[in-house]
Design an enzyme around this catalytic site. Structure first.
Site, PDB file in Angstrom:
ATOM      1  N   ASN A   1      -9.425  50.310   4.863  1.00 56.24           N
ATOM      2  CA  ASN A   1      -9.969  51.259   3.880  1.00 56.24           C
ATOM      3  C   ASN A   1     -10.330  50.567   2.559  1.00 56.24           C
ATOM      4  OD1 ASN A   1      -7.495  50.592   2.918  1.00 56.24           O
ATOM      5  ND2 ASN A   1      -6.653  52.662   2.866  1.00 56.24           N
TER       6      ASN A   1
ATOM      7  N   HIS B   1      -8.219  48.683   0.774  1.00 54.89           N
ATOM      8  CA  HIS B   1      -7.109  48.494  -0.181  1.00 54.89           C
ATOM      9  C   HIS B   1      -6.788  47.011  -0.347  1.00 54.89           C
ATOM     10  CE1 HIS B   1      -3.556  48.891   2.962  1.00 54.89           C
ATOM     11  NE2 HIS B   1      -4.084  47.693   2.968  1.00 54.89           N
TER      12      HIS B   1
ATOM     13  N   GLU C   1      -4.669  51.978  -3.073  1.00 57.16           N
ATOM     14  CA  GLU C   1      -5.387  52.754  -2.076  1.00 57.16           C
ATOM     15  C   GLU C   1      -6.649  53.371  -2.690  1.00 57.16           C
ATOM     16  OE1 GLU C   1      -4.064  51.758   0.658  1.00 57.16           O
ATOM     17  OE2 GLU C   1      -3.014  53.478   1.494  1.00 57.16           O
TER      18      GLU C   1
ATOM     19  N   ASP D   1       3.515  43.892  -2.498  1.00 60.21           N
ATOM     20  CA  ASP D   1       3.703  45.305  -2.135  1.00 60.21           C
ATOM     21  C   ASP D   1       4.823  45.446  -1.105  1.00 60.21           C
ATOM     22  OD1 ASP D   1       2.399  44.182   0.045  1.00 60.21           O
ATOM     23  OD2 ASP D   1       0.670  45.502  -0.036  1.00 60.21           O
TER      24      ASP D   1
HETATM   25  P1  PGA Z   1      -3.708  42.815   7.997  1.00 62.50           P
HETATM   26  O1  PGA Z   1      -3.445  43.745   6.730  1.00 62.50           O
HETATM   27  O2  PGA Z   1      -3.762  41.411   7.487  1.00 62.50           O
HETATM   28  O3  PGA Z   1      -2.524  43.055   8.897  1.00 62.50           O
HETATM   29  O4  PGA Z   1      -5.019  43.254   8.589  1.00 62.50           O
HETATM   30  C1  PGA Z   1      -4.276  43.652   5.628  1.00 62.50           C
HETATM   31  C2  PGA Z   1      -3.964  44.733   4.624  1.00 62.50           C
HETATM   32  O5  PGA Z   1      -3.766  45.896   5.006  1.00 62.50           O
HETATM   33  O6  PGA Z   1      -3.960  44.440   3.419  1.00 62.50           O
END
Ligand code: PGA
Length: 243
Positions: free
Chosen positions: A137, A139, A144, A68
């Site tokens: 959340n 995702h 999302e 992504d």
């Molecule tokens: P993070 O992000 O490893 O910085 O917590 C995870 C994500 O949002 O997929």
């Protein structure tokens, strides 16, 4: 799905790196997709240390596709996924540029970027090993809540994702959209590692791993993947004690 719980972030990262190393030992050509974000950083550092000590792993056999990116950011932006991955993974492992397919999230034609990524996976895939983090959340990539699609797509980011993004770069960047692989491509990966660390992830880990499988918690679909290996530290797993 296999859930592994470790004492702390370091131990979790070490075990995840060992898993990846064992996987890479086969010496075959592989397509890999490794998430950016804060959670995998130590895993990638341990991976680099282990590869330096292990002559059996030929990183020239490895191809990577990006999971992504924040639309409007590219390698020059500290905090972009490309910048993160170059810094923590590709430069340390000396992966050649021709073996990495990134989304160009600054391209004029973003739909074409999606198609190019889909074509890359069709030509080189399926993904052999996918390393994922999880958003607060639920995702995975930028799939999302409630917006998931099968293939690469552009997505309007959820308010939680936008708020969390401030930890990677200034909130003044006005990032509203992302580009991401779709859930069919994620679930099509032969093996998946899901990493989560810290108390702040405990609630979403509980919902994703034990709750109902729903598009509102995209990571919950991983419950249906036969070769999904979850690596948690105790804090991220603390909500699971009630199982
Ligand atoms: P993070 O992000 O490893 O910085 O917590 C995870 C994500 O949002 O997929």
């Amino acid at each position: 799905m296999e859930i592994n719980i470790y004492n702390d972030y370091k131990q979790m990262s070490n075990k995840a790196a060992n898993f990846i190393i064992n996987f890479l030992q086969s010496g075959q050509e592989m397509l890999l997709c490794f998430a950016a974000g804060d959670t995998p950083i130590k895993t990638y550092q341990y991976l680099k240390e282990a590869i330096d000590k292990n002559n059996n792993i030929n990183t020239d056999q490895l191809k990577f596709v990006s999971l992504d990116e924040w639309i409007g950011l590219n390698e020059k932006d500290k905090g972009s996924c490309e910048n993160y991955l170059n810094k923590y993974l590709f430069k340390p492992l000396e992966i050649k540029a021709q073996n990495i397919h990134f989304f160009d999230a600054c391209a004029n034609n973003l739909k074409e970027e999606c198609l190019q990524s889909d074509r890359y996976i069709s030509a080189n895939g399926p993904i052999d090993l996918l390393v994922l983090g999880i958003g607060l959340n639920g995702h995975i990539g930028f799939n999302e809540p409630g917006t998931v699609k099968d293939f690469s797509h552009i997505v309007k980011l959820d308010s939680i994702t936008k708020s969390v993004s401030k930890k990677y770069f200034s909130g003044k960047r006005g990032i509203n959209r992302g580009i991401t692989l779709g859930l069919k491509q994620i679930m099509g990966a032969k093996n998946i590692i899901l990493l989560a660390s810290g108390k702040k992830k405990a609630e979403i880990i509980y919902k994703a791993l034990v709750g109902q499988i729903t598009k509102e918690i995209p990571a919950s679909i991983l419950q249906e993947h036969e070769n999904c290996y979850v690596f948690l530290d105790k804090k991220a797993a603390s909500g699971l004690k009630t199982i």
